[in-house]
Design an enzyme around this catalytic site. Structure first.
Site, PDB file in Angstrom:
ATOM      1  N   PRO A  12       1.914  -8.061   8.959  1.00  0.00           N
ATOM      2  CA  PRO A  12       2.119  -8.488   7.571  1.00  0.00           C
ATOM      3  C   PRO A  12       2.680  -7.389   6.663  1.00  0.00           C
ATOM      4  O   PRO A  12       2.268  -6.237   6.746  1.00  0.00           O
ATOM      5  CB  PRO A  12       0.705  -8.865   7.108  1.00  0.00           C
ATOM      6  N   ARG A  20       8.969  -1.833  -0.405  1.00  0.00           N
ATOM      7  CA  ARG A  20       7.519  -1.896  -0.562  1.00  0.00           C
ATOM      8  C   ARG A  20       6.939  -0.494  -0.748  1.00  0.00           C
ATOM      9  O   ARG A  20       7.048   0.346   0.155  1.00  0.00           O
ATOM     10  CB  ARG A  20       6.929  -2.517   0.703  1.00  0.00           C
ATOM     11  N   TYR A  25       5.629   4.286   1.957  1.00  0.00           N
ATOM     12  CA  TYR A  25       6.248   3.865   3.218  1.00  0.00           C
ATOM     13  C   TYR A  25       7.704   4.298   3.374  1.00  0.00           C
ATOM     14  O   TYR A  25       8.283   4.112   4.441  1.00  0.00           O
ATOM     15  CB  TYR A  25       6.131   2.342   3.356  1.00  0.00           C
ATOM     16  N   ALA A  78      -2.268  -4.320   7.863  1.00  0.00           N
ATOM     17  CA  ALA A  78      -3.685  -4.415   7.491  1.00  0.00           C
ATOM     18  C   ALA A  78      -4.515  -5.189   8.506  1.00  0.00           C
ATOM     19  O   ALA A  78      -5.749  -5.164   8.430  1.00  0.00           O
ATOM     20  CB  ALA A  78      -3.814  -5.053   6.110  1.00  0.00           C
ATOM     21  N   GLU A  99      -0.073   1.970  19.206  1.00  0.00           N
ATOM     22  CA  GLU A  99      -0.246   1.549  17.818  1.00  0.00           C
ATOM     23  C   GLU A  99       0.406   2.590  16.907  1.00  0.00           C
ATOM     24  O   GLU A  99       0.191   3.798  17.087  1.00  0.00           O
ATOM     25  CB  GLU A  99      -1.746   1.428  17.503  1.00  0.00           C
ATOM     26  N   ARG A 108      -5.900   7.934   3.469  1.00  0.00           N
ATOM     27  CA  ARG A 108      -5.847   6.901   2.435  1.00  0.00           C
ATOM     28  C   ARG A 108      -7.232   6.283   2.199  1.00  0.00           C
ATOM     29  O   ARG A 108      -8.238   6.917   2.489  1.00  0.00           O
ATOM     30  CB  ARG A 108      -4.782   5.861   2.825  1.00  0.00           C
TER      31      ARG A 108
HETATM   32  C1  DQA Z   1       0.385   0.495   7.683  1.00  0.00           C
HETATM   33  C2  DQA Z   1      -0.961   0.971   7.139  1.00  0.00           C
HETATM   34  C3  DQA Z   1      -1.853  -0.216   6.821  1.00  0.00           C
HETATM   35  O1  DQA Z   1      -3.108   0.230   6.321  1.00  0.00           O
HETATM   36  C4  DQA Z   1      -1.190  -1.100   5.786  1.00  0.00           C
HETATM   37  O2  DQA Z   1      -1.999  -2.240   5.536  1.00  0.00           O
HETATM   38  C5  DQA Z   1       0.188  -1.497   6.174  1.00  0.00           C
HETATM   39  C6  DQA Z   1       1.055  -0.461   6.723  1.00  0.00           C
HETATM   40  C7  DQA Z   1       1.337   1.666   7.932  1.00  0.00           C
HETATM   41  O3  DQA Z   1       2.300   1.478   8.669  1.00  0.00           O
HETATM   42  O4  DQA Z   1       1.137   2.761   7.388  1.00  0.00           O
HETATM   43  O5  DQA Z   1       0.596  -2.622   5.989  1.00  0.00           O
HETATM   44  O6  DQA Z   1       0.170  -0.162   8.925  1.00  0.00           O
END
Ligand code: DQA
Length: 145
Positions: A12, A20, A25, A78, A99, A108
């Site tokens: 998502p 975003r 990011y 998330a 991952e 964070r």
């Molecule tokens: C994320 C980190 C997650 O906590 C967040 O909800 C995202 C992006 C990242 O790539 O840093 O959607 O996965």
């Protein structure tokens, strides 16, 4: 069988990368990242099956239909926090996966400090931005070839 395809799965809100929270990011789009991964794996004769969905069920369906891929890179967004159904889909995925998180989730908010997928992953890369995906591709190639 498609043992030359690498699954690149993004969850998502990752489809709007580049627009975003760019301070978190960055400005690279998902298409940029998918292109980088494709470039990285081309030397191994692999192609990328890139899937981004905002719904957990759609991600699960993509995983089910990707059991023939060579391995996977997964940024669950998330869903890392409580995506138990996606976690179970990855438990049934027969190949290794890595991952990836663009941001350093441990630097964070505390709710981002736990991943339900992490115990199943071959490895985890966080905080390195788009290069994390490229490194994950390299690591998968090293571990499955
Ligand atoms: C994320 C980190 C997650 O906590 C967040 O909800 C995202 C992006 C990242 O790539 O840093 O959607 O996965």
């Amino acid at each position: 069988m498609s043992r030359t395809e690498l699954l690149l799965l993004n969850g998502p809100n990752l489809g709007i990368l580049g627009k975003r929270e760019v301070e978190v990011y960055g400005t690279a789009t998902l298409a940029d990242i998918e292109g980088e991964v494709a470039d990285e794996v081309a030397q191994h004769g692999w192609v990328v099956r890139a899937v981004q969905r905002d719904c957990e069920g759609a991600l699960i369906e993509a995983v089910h239909s990707a059991h023939d891929t060579v391995g996977a890179i997964v940024n669950p967004g998330a869903l890392m926090i409580a995506g138990w159904s996606l976690r179970d889909a990855m438990a049934a995925y027969p190949r290794p996966f890595i991952e990836v998180h663009l941001s350093n989730v441990w630097a964070r908010e505390p709710f981002r400090h736990k991943s339900v997928l992490a115990p199943l992953a071959r490895g985890i890369i966080v905080g390195l931005g788009p290069v994390g995906y490229r490194l994950a591709a390299r690591a998968l190639a090293a571990s499955v070839l």
